[in-house]
Scaffold this motif. Structure first.
Motif, PDB file in Angstrom:
ATOM      1  N   TYR A  29      -4.286   0.774 -39.031  1.00  0.00           N
ATOM      2  CA  TYR A  29      -4.687   2.050 -39.603  1.00  0.00           C
ATOM      3  C   TYR A  29      -3.667   3.146 -39.329  1.00  0.00           C
ATOM      4  O   TYR A  29      -3.068   3.205 -38.257  1.00  0.00           O
ATOM      5  N   THR A  37     -11.512  13.323 -34.154  1.00  0.00           N
ATOM      6  CA  THR A  37     -12.879  12.813 -34.103  1.00  0.00           C
ATOM      7  C   THR A  37     -13.899  13.938 -33.912  1.00  0.00           C
ATOM      8  O   THR A  37     -15.096  13.679 -33.862  1.00  0.00           O
ATOM      9  N   ILE A 151     -12.438  -1.401 -33.938  1.00  0.00           N
ATOM     10  CA  ILE A 151     -12.807  -0.111 -34.514  1.00  0.00           C
ATOM     11  C   ILE A 151     -14.091  -0.291 -35.310  1.00  0.00           C
ATOM     12  O   ILE A 151     -14.250  -1.279 -36.021  1.00  0.00           O
ATOM     13  N   PHE A 156     -16.025   4.440 -39.793  1.00  0.00           N
ATOM     14  CA  PHE A 156     -14.639   4.771 -40.042  1.00  0.00           C
ATOM     15  C   PHE A 156     -14.450   5.179 -41.492  1.00  0.00           C
ATOM     16  O   PHE A 156     -13.789   6.155 -41.815  1.00  0.00           O
ATOM     17  N   TRP A 163     -11.717  11.103 -40.256  1.00  0.00           N
ATOM     18  CA  TRP A 163     -10.678  10.115 -39.987  1.00  0.00           C
ATOM     19  C   TRP A 163      -9.357  10.363 -40.676  1.00  0.00           C
ATOM     20  O   TRP A 163      -8.310  10.029 -40.152  1.00  0.00           O
ATOM     21  N   THR A 172      -1.204   6.695 -35.410  1.00  0.00           N
ATOM     22  CA  THR A 172      -1.934   5.438 -35.249  1.00  0.00           C
ATOM     23  C   THR A 172      -3.301   5.754 -34.631  1.00  0.00           C
ATOM     24  O   THR A 172      -3.563   6.880 -34.200  1.00  0.00           O
ATOM     25  N   ILE A 173      -4.166   4.763 -34.557  1.00  0.00           N
ATOM     26  CA  ILE A 173      -5.458   4.957 -33.905  1.00  0.00           C
ATOM     27  C   ILE A 173      -5.254   5.313 -32.438  1.00  0.00           C
ATOM     28  O   ILE A 173      -6.059   6.028 -31.834  1.00  0.00           O
ATOM     29  N   CYS A 177      -7.079   8.478 -30.970  1.00  0.00           N
ATOM     30  CA  CYS A 177      -8.129   8.184 -29.982  1.00  0.00           C
ATOM     31  C   CYS A 177      -7.555   7.899 -28.590  1.00  0.00           C
ATOM     32  O   CYS A 177      -8.082   7.041 -27.874  1.00  0.00           O
TER      33      CYS A 177
END
Length: 208
Positions: A29, A37, A151, A156, A163, A172-173, A177
């Motif tokens: 992702y 978030t 995830i 999502f 998101w 990136t994730i 996060c």
């Protein structure tokens, strides 16, 4: 990197999971800058969460404190805060879990502003802000299913404002996060997964 079994984090803080596998899809992702978030106003919290029985006991032990931070329309009867439906699940330290109650399509602890009463209470009373929150609340949108860190793709996709998924995005994730990864894994695990994402980035640059 294509086989999930080859991606394992061993130096983490989850003692009940000796070898935590990482879903390879977690690296694919990409997100736009400014993605956070915190943009969903608690939408992902509405359905409640599963929590370990020890976490449930901790919340009930602090019930009188928590009640001070509930809004008038929220449920103040602590006996109604949970589903009371015990399930067996290997992803919880005790091997058992319950769920937070959902009232009027909202988690019992979620207020009208999308804020968690558990986090509000902990922060206001001088505790760590996550002291009273269930593990999987803090970890979200990261989930652990069958000892695999992944995830939650359902939410999502449901929350595009939160998101900001974008092909070719610069984040990136792990960027989005980072706090969640650190909470789940601890410092040593964080260092391990940082190396993982670094390796993925290098590999992508070589094939670009």
């Amino acid at each position: 990197m294509s086989e999930q079994k080859n991606i394992i984090i061993r130096k983490h803080r989850l003692k009940h999971i000796p070898e935590l596998k990482i879903d390879p899809e977690i690296t694919r992702y990409r997100f736009t800058r400014g993605c956070s978030t915190c943009n969903c106003e608690g939408a992902c919290c509405a359905e409640g969460v599963l929590l370990d029985l020890k976490e449930k006991e901790k919340i009930l032990a602090h019930a009188e404190i928590i009640k001070k931070y509930l809004e008038p329309q929220q449920e103040h009867d602590a006996s109604k805060w949970f589903d009371q439906e015990i399930e067996y699940d290997i992803d919880f330290p005790s091997g058992k879990c319950d769920g937070t109650a959902v009232i009027n399509e909202r988690c019992v602890f979620l207020d009208s502003k999308g804020l968690c009463a558990l986090q509000k209470a902990a922060a206001a009373e001088g505790m760590d802000k996550f002291y009273l929150k269930p593990f999987f609340c803090v970890a979200f949108p990261l989930v652990i299913d069958g000892h695999v860190l992944a995830i939650d793709e359902t939410d999502f996709i449901k929350n595009p404002n939160c998101w900001c998924i974008a092909e070719g995005g610069s984040l990136t994730i792990f960027d989005v996060c980072h706090e969640e990864f650190e909470y789940i894994l601890g410092q040593e695990g964080l260092e391990e997964i940082e190396k993982l994402f670094e390796a993925v980035t290098v590999a992508e640059e070589r094939t670009a």
